[in-house]
Design an enzyme around this catalytic site. Structure first.
Site, PDB file in Angstrom:
ATOM      1  N   CYS A   2       0.825  -1.206   0.000  1.00 47.27           N
ATOM      2  CA  CYS A   2       0.000   0.000   0.000  1.00 47.27           C
ATOM      3  C   CYS A   2       0.861   1.258   0.000  1.00 47.27           C
ATOM      4  O   CYS A   2       1.953   1.274   0.558  1.00 47.27           O
ATOM      5  CB  CYS A   2      -0.914   0.009   1.212  1.00 47.27           C
ATOM      6  N   ARG A  27       5.157  -0.288  -5.953  1.00 43.55           N
ATOM      7  CA  ARG A  27       4.890  -1.068  -4.754  1.00 43.55           C
ATOM      8  C   ARG A  27       3.823  -2.130  -4.991  1.00 43.55           C
ATOM      9  O   ARG A  27       3.710  -3.083  -4.210  1.00 43.55           O
ATOM     10  CB  ARG A  27       4.433  -0.133  -3.618  1.00 43.55           C
ATOM     11  N   TRP A  76      -3.374  -2.620  -1.406  1.00 46.42           N
ATOM     12  CA  TRP A  76      -3.187  -4.013  -1.785  1.00 46.42           C
ATOM     13  C   TRP A  76      -3.984  -4.842  -0.786  1.00 46.42           C
ATOM     14  O   TRP A  76      -3.711  -4.843   0.392  1.00 46.42           O
ATOM     15  CB  TRP A  76      -1.711  -4.411  -1.741  1.00 46.42           C
ATOM     16  N   ASN A 102      -2.105   2.308   6.017  1.00 45.15           N
ATOM     17  CA  ASN A 102      -1.234   1.183   5.677  1.00 45.15           C
ATOM     18  C   ASN A 102      -1.031   0.358   6.935  1.00 45.15           C
ATOM     19  O   ASN A 102      -0.881   0.914   8.022  1.00 45.15           O
ATOM     20  CB  ASN A 102       0.134   1.664   5.190  1.00 45.15           C
ATOM     21  N   GLY A 103      -0.964  -0.956   6.797  1.00 46.13           N
ATOM     22  CA  GLY A 103      -0.726  -1.805   7.959  1.00 46.13           C
ATOM     23  C   GLY A 103      -1.889  -2.734   8.211  1.00 46.13           C
ATOM     24  O   GLY A 103      -2.687  -3.033   7.316  1.00 46.13           O
ATOM     25  N   GLU A 487      17.487 -23.918  -7.726  1.00 49.14           N
ATOM     26  CA  GLU A 487      17.254 -22.481  -7.794  1.00 49.14           C
ATOM     27  C   GLU A 487      18.567 -21.703  -7.726  1.00 49.14           C
ATOM     28  O   GLU A 487      18.751 -20.711  -8.444  1.00 49.14           O
ATOM     29  CB  GLU A 487      16.305 -22.045  -6.671  1.00 49.14           C
ATOM     30  N   LYS A 491      19.924 -19.151 -10.675  1.00 47.60           N
ATOM     31  CA  LYS A 491      20.275 -17.751 -10.466  1.00 47.60           C
ATOM     32  C   LYS A 491      21.655 -17.454 -11.047  1.00 47.60           C
ATOM     33  O   LYS A 491      21.860 -16.410 -11.667  1.00 47.60           O
ATOM     34  CB  LYS A 491      20.258 -17.409  -8.961  1.00 47.60           C
ATOM     35  N   GLU A 494      21.552 -17.503 -14.921  1.00 51.61           N
ATOM     36  CA  GLU A 494      20.717 -16.434 -15.458  1.00 51.61           C
ATOM     37  C   GLU A 494      21.460 -15.111 -15.553  1.00 51.61           C
ATOM     38  O   GLU A 494      21.325 -14.393 -16.553  1.00 51.61           O
ATOM     39  CB  GLU A 494      19.486 -16.214 -14.563  1.00 51.61           C
ATOM     40  N   HIS A 510      26.381 -40.460  -9.840  1.00 50.86           N
ATOM     41  CA  HIS A 510      25.790 -41.045 -11.045  1.00 50.86           C
ATOM     42  C   HIS A 510      26.044 -40.163 -12.263  1.00 50.86           C
ATOM     43  O   HIS A 510      25.205 -40.103 -13.165  1.00 50.86           O
ATOM     44  CB  HIS A 510      24.288 -41.259 -10.834  1.00 50.86           C
ATOM     45  N   LYS A 609      11.209 -10.581 -18.201  1.00 47.39           N
ATOM     46  CA  LYS A 609      10.665 -10.747 -16.857  1.00 47.39           C
ATOM     47  C   LYS A 609       9.458 -11.671 -16.866  1.00 47.39           C
ATOM     48  O   LYS A 609       9.313 -12.535 -16.018  1.00 47.39           O
ATOM     49  CB  LYS A 609      10.291  -9.395 -16.271  1.00 47.39           C
TER      50      LYS A 609
END
Length: 614
Positions: A2, A27, A76, A102-103, A487, A491, A494, A510, A609
């Site tokens: 938010c 945001r 949000w 906010n919160g 992962e 990274k 990439e 193996h 993206k």
């Protein structure tokens, strides 16, 4: 998440508020609104984009177009779905007070019931609306109070986090702001003041700002401001001069978006759990799947489809759901699912995961599953995306916009969502209330532990300096940390263009062991779990072949330090939660190797993206 903007001064407020909200779009949000004051108070809000709000504001009356006091908000959703009604600002019944927030108000339910019993009517599903009615009740109960006092007294009844702005046509010459756990900054102009949740909307107007601290309240007028504590003690504030550009602010002062997003992860972890993990009650609230929960729990099988980093999160989800809920799970590359004539039907659940909610292969898998009669659930980050619209149920990760192409905070957000889903599915099936509560308590400590790992950034950069010229790298892990090895390797390749592969550590013998020599960095995830002794044996095998070992280990582990060339120590945590911690050093390692090689980490070559074409 938010965003908040506010203005009081001599300029027309509406365009300044709209522009400020646009500065906060990075945001992430699902709705937006503004409140303007010029004699009377006008609120304009709607679900959707700030651009839509801007178009609507063109129809403002002449009186409101020249209003010089106002507040604005991007929301949000946490409590209540994205809608015009749930958008901020919220007003009291008489329409002379407006609040943006906010919160999260943790005790909003009790406050709401108390207010309803006193005759107050609620229009939204949000926790935030409680604030405006609470201020209204306190003010009306004692007409000698002013807006500042009524707000202060209201906040004394509130448990939780907040950053708020309050305006009222009863006192049209001021904005009252306060913070606890949610940032607010006041920008100081010439006969005018700006308010925002961060400096992005302010820096183009003034470089002089005051940051509010937790537990502080400020009254802002055209001719000055006064800061006090919630206990009404005056505070002297230091004026800070901003010395960075708009672009820098958007990166939060970090050199790259990717690094910013890595460092955002503790906050993102909090945001993902916010409003969902009810720690005091030992339960989870996942409103987006509530209507389909019975069918989810009784699924014959769950199939998870995703691509890239989301596929690695899905693998961890497989471990979690089978471990906690004992429901069979399969994980498919979305790009393969549609072409292999998959066997799915009405007794199956298909979960699709995508940061953007627009990944073409994942959308195709979604549609294939729907055609075959499966219940399709989505996990994505972007409100209103195609996956969000086309799935029957689902959950937003609320990780905020991710600008860096190499996904980081989206991964940890997705893993937390899957962790909460697995615990939710286990309720009434395999885990007791106390067992679920214990897991939630463990989960609640993860943001703090992640922060401690980020403090190792300079140490990890030193390690990266030693391996930046490597041509290949091997990542090895077992159990829950096997997908983390995948992962970590992703990274590195990439963003640094170094060839890297991830394997289950037991598979090393193996085939991959043939690659190991004195030039090969081998990154082990060697945390203390049920496979710890096996990992130590694998490290010995790599050492005997002159491989260069980097290990991720738990604090205090001296055995690993005896075997590895470099050790990155992380806090101890239970096995199922460990991936949220072990992945962070691997993200930082990849980032620093790439920057040391001169690579553009935010825009690596050949990558987009969001992959919206097959």
């Amino acid at each position: 998440m938010c965003g908040i903007v506010g203005y009081i001064g001599w300029q027309e407020a509406a365009p300044l508020l709209i522009k400020g909200l646009k500065r906060l779009e990075y945001r992430g949000y699902d709705s937006a609104g503004i409140a303007l004051m010029n004699g009377s108070l006008l609120v304009m809000k709607q679900k959707g984009s700030v651009s839509g709000l801007e178009e609507a504001s063109e129809g403002l009356s002449k009186e409101m177009k020249v209003a010089t006091v106002g507040i604005g908000h991007t929301r949000w959703a946490t409590h209540g779905e994205p809608s015009d009604t749930n958008a901020h600002p919220h007003q009291n019944a008489s329409g002379d007070i407006a609040v943006i927030h906010n919160g999260i108000i943790e005790n909003y339910s009790a406050l709401k019931q108390e207010l309803i019993a006193q005759g107050y009517v609620f229009f939204s599903d949000t926790d935030s609306e409680v604030l405006v009615h609470l201020i209204d009740r306190i003010w009306k109960s004692d007409p000698s109070l002013d807006l500042e006092s009524a707000t202060r007294n209201a906040l004394r009844h509130v448990d939780g986090a907040y950053g708020i702005c309050v305006i009222s046509s009863r006192e049209p010459d001021k904005i009252v702001v306060a913070r606890k756990g949610s940032p607010l900054v006041i920008g100081i102009g010439s006969g005018e003041y700006y308010i925002a949740s961060d400096a992005a909307p302010i820096v183009e107007h003034t470089n002089k700002v005051v940051y509010l601290s937790d537990g502080e309240l400020a009254v802002v007028k055209k001719d000055g401001y006064l800061v006090k504590t919630i206990e009404n003690v005056a505070q002297e504030k230091i004026i800070t001069e901003l010395d960075f550009s708009i672009e820098k602010i958007e990166k939060g002062g970090f050199e790259h978006f990717m690094l910013k997003e890595i460092f955002e992860q503790p906050a993102v972890m909090h945001d993902v759990m916010r409003g969902r993990v009810r720690l005091s009650e030992g339960r989870i609230c996942l409103g987006g799947i509530e209507d389909y929960l019975d069918r989810l729990k009784h699924a014959k099988r769950i199939v998870i489809c995703a691509c890239g980093t989301s596929w690695h999160a899905a693998l961890i989800g497989e471990y979690l759901i089978e471990d906690f809920a004992r429901i069979p799970v399969e994980v498919d590359y979305a790009s393969e699912f549609r072409y292999r004539n998959p066997i799915v039907g009405v007794d199956d659940v298909v979960i699709v995961i995508s940061q953007s909610g627009e990944t073409a292969d994942t959308l195709a898998a979604l549609r294939t599953a729907k055609e075959k009669g499966a219940l399709v659930m989505g996990i994505c980050n972007v409100v209103g995306s195609t996956i969000a619209r086309e799935t029957l149920c689902g959950m937003y990760t609320h990780a905020g916009p991710e600008v860096g192409v190499a996904s980081t905070k989206a991964f940890t957000a997705q893993v937390i969502m899957l962790y909460m889903l697995a615990l939710t599915l286990s309720k009434g099936r395999t885990l007791s209330h106390d067992e679920i509560a214990l897991n939630l308590k463990e989960l609640s400590h993860i943001p703090e532990k992640a922060t401690r790992i980020l403090e190792l950034d300079s140490q990890i950069k030193d390690i990266a300096e030693r391996f930046k010229d490597a041509r290949n790298a091997l990542y090895l892990g077992r159990g829950y940390n096997f997908p983390v090895a995948l992962e970590g390797a992703l990274k590195l390749k990439e963003i640094s263009y170094i060839h890297a592969e991830g394997y289950p550590a037991a598979e090393m013998k193996h085939g991959p062991i043939a690659l190991i020599d004195k030039d090969m960095p081998v990154i082990f995830i060697a945390t203390r779990d049920s496979t710890y002794s096996k990992i130590l044996s694998n490290i010995e095998e790599v050492r005997s072949r002159k491989g260069r070992v980097i290990a991720i280990a738990n604090e205090g582990d001296q055995e690993v330090s005896r075997l590895a060339e470099h050790v990155i120590y992380i806090p101890q945590s239970s096995g199922p939660i460990t991936p949220l911690l072990t992945v962070i050093p691997l993200q930082l390692l990849a980032y620093h190797i790439a920057t040391l090689r001169g690579c553009n980490v935010d825009r690596p070559r050949n990558l987009a993206k969001s992959v919206t074409v097959e």
